[in-house]
Design an enzyme around this catalytic site. Structure first.
Site, PDB file in Angstrom:
ATOM      1  N   ASP A  24       0.844  -1.199   0.000  1.00 48.63           N
ATOM      2  CA  ASP A  24       0.000   0.000   0.000  1.00 48.63           C
ATOM      3  C   ASP A  24       0.877   1.245   0.000  1.00 48.63           C
ATOM      4  O   ASP A  24       1.653   1.473   0.928  1.00 48.63           O
ATOM      5  CB  ASP A  24      -0.898  -0.013   1.243  1.00 48.63           C
ATOM      6  CG  ASP A  24      -2.036   0.996   1.170  1.00 48.63           C
ATOM      7  OD1 ASP A  24      -1.834   2.060   0.549  1.00 48.63           O
ATOM      8  OD2 ASP A  24      -3.105   0.730   1.737  1.00 48.63           O
ATOM      9  N   GLY A  84      -1.972  -3.511  -3.252  1.00 40.31           N
ATOM     10  CA  GLY A  84      -1.874  -2.097  -2.934  1.00 40.31           C
ATOM     11  C   GLY A  84      -2.973  -1.652  -1.989  1.00 40.31           C
ATOM     12  O   GLY A  84      -3.261  -2.303  -0.979  1.00 40.31           O
ATOM     13  N   HIS A  85      -3.627  -0.553  -2.345  1.00 39.24           N
ATOM     14  CA  HIS A  85      -4.573   0.112  -1.448  1.00 39.24           C
ATOM     15  C   HIS A  85      -6.006  -0.403  -1.603  1.00 39.24           C
ATOM     16  O   HIS A  85      -6.886   0.016  -0.867  1.00 39.24           O
ATOM     17  CB  HIS A  85      -4.539   1.624  -1.738  1.00 39.24           C
ATOM     18  CG  HIS A  85      -5.227   2.471  -0.722  1.00 39.24           C
ATOM     19  ND1 HIS A  85      -4.960   2.388   0.629  1.00 39.24           N
ATOM     20  CD2 HIS A  85      -6.179   3.432  -0.852  1.00 39.24           C
ATOM     21  CE1 HIS A  85      -5.706   3.264   1.285  1.00 39.24           C
ATOM     22  NE2 HIS A  85      -6.465   3.896   0.409  1.00 39.24           N
ATOM     23  N   TRP A  86      -6.232  -1.312  -2.538  1.00 39.32           N
ATOM     24  CA  TRP A  86      -7.593  -1.724  -2.897  1.00 39.32           C
ATOM     25  C   TRP A  86      -7.726  -3.232  -2.793  1.00 39.32           C
ATOM     26  O   TRP A  86      -7.996  -3.913  -3.771  1.00 39.32           O
ATOM     27  CB  TRP A  86      -7.881  -1.256  -4.316  1.00 39.32           C
ATOM     28  CG  TRP A  86      -9.152  -0.493  -4.457  1.00 39.32           C
ATOM     29  CD1 TRP A  86      -9.958  -0.021  -3.468  1.00 39.32           C
ATOM     30  CD2 TRP A  86      -9.771  -0.115  -5.696  1.00 39.32           C
ATOM     31  NE1 TRP A  86     -11.038   0.641  -3.999  1.00 39.32           N
ATOM     32  CE2 TRP A  86     -10.939   0.603  -5.362  1.00 39.32           C
ATOM     33  CE3 TRP A  86      -9.437  -0.285  -7.031  1.00 39.32           C
ATOM     34  CZ2 TRP A  86     -11.796   1.135  -6.324  1.00 39.32           C
ATOM     35  CZ3 TRP A  86     -10.274   0.247  -7.993  1.00 39.32           C
ATOM     36  CH2 TRP A  86     -11.444   0.951  -7.647  1.00 39.32           C
TER      37      TRP A  86
END
Length: 285
Positions: A238, A265-267
């Site tokens: 992330d 990552g962030h999702w």
């Protein structure tokens, strides 16, 4: 024959009161069941409940719950707003008002990024109405101890709000996920269309940050007050909200467990949707 789940068929509006003024909010309402799961999206330009969680809705519905995807004020089809205080607490107040209007007492809340901050704010102010929490890529607003703040991703979000171009969308989205090969030109263009459809959202987000740069409250010192069972999910890679902030969340909430996705990552709910869906439906049921 089962009716397909679509954004258009599940689209709803509700008008609440915020700071003495009417505020129209959009949400999607899918499925039926004794449990209600609320999904709260992140703060990226063009975000919405449906866009953030469209890969996760059907498994939740099949598990026997009603799913509410709330578009927070200032995003998608909801009214725009300038937030001069805590955005986390604004979203939490709005969620409570929506639940009151729909006659829903208790909920399980899934929050991504800003949505996770807002879920924590809701749980702190409405403990009796919070059954369980799932937090991804957010929850405290506190600084990383290892990565300079603001992070690379947060800087790119700010640039996109100020200059909404397809080039800036590509820069942000390529940091957003671990493997950018799944991102297409159609996806970029659709995101740009969503962003440009509501320039008032862009302008008011920038005004909000200028009025109060710390939009998201650091709940680190208060995490111990949360009694709801909590599942914390993070991407090791992330670049928006670093992993050590997730460790802070798991350290603070007494009844919490954590799963870390590698190559993510962030999702997490999008990049690892199948495993995310199995894990979350098992936790919530």
């Amino acid at each position: 024959m089962n009716t397909p789940i679509t954004e258009a068929a599940s689209s709803r509006f509700i008008t609440i009161e915020e700071n003495g003024q009417p505020l129209k909010l959009h949400y999607n309402d899918v499925g039926q069941g004794d449990r209600t799961v609320v999904m709260l999206h992140g703060s990226g330009p063009g975000a919405s409940g449906w866009a953030n969680f469209h890969r996760n809705i059907e498994p939740m519905v099949k598990s026997g719950c009603r799913v509410i995807l709330l578009d927070c004020p200032g995003w998608s089809k909801s009214d725009s707003i300038v937030s001069t205080g805590s955005r986390s607490e604004l979203n939490a107040r709005c969620l409570k008002a929506v639940l009151d209007g729909l006659g829903i007492d208790r909920v399980q809340v899934i929050g991504n990024s800003m949505g996770a901050h807002s879920a924590v704010a809701f749980a702190l102010t409405n403990p009796a109405r919070t059954d369980k929490l799932v937090l991804m890529g957010g929850g405290t607003g506190g600084p990383s101890q290892f990565v300079p703040m603001p992070t690379e991703g947060i800087k790119l979000i700010g640039a996109l709000y100020r200059e909404p171009t397809v080039e800036n969308i590509k820069r942000m989205m390529n940091v957003f996920v671990f493997d950018a090969s799944s991102l297409t030109e159609d996806l970029y263009q659709q995101r740009l269309t969503n962003i440009l459809a509501r320039r008032d959202h862009l302008e008011n987000f920038v005004k909000s940050v200028e009025a109060n740069p710390k939009q998201f409250t650091d709940y680190g010192p208060r995490l111990g007050e949360i009694k709801a069972p909590t599942l914390v999910i993070w991407g090791r890679d992330d670049r928006f909200v670093p992993l050590d902030i997730g460790l802070r969340v798991i350290w603070g909430i007494p009844n919490a467990e954590m799963h870390i996705f590698n190559q993510c990552g962030h999702w997490a709910q999008w990049e690892h949707a199948d495993k995310f869906n199995r894990m979350v439906t098992e936790f919530l049921t």
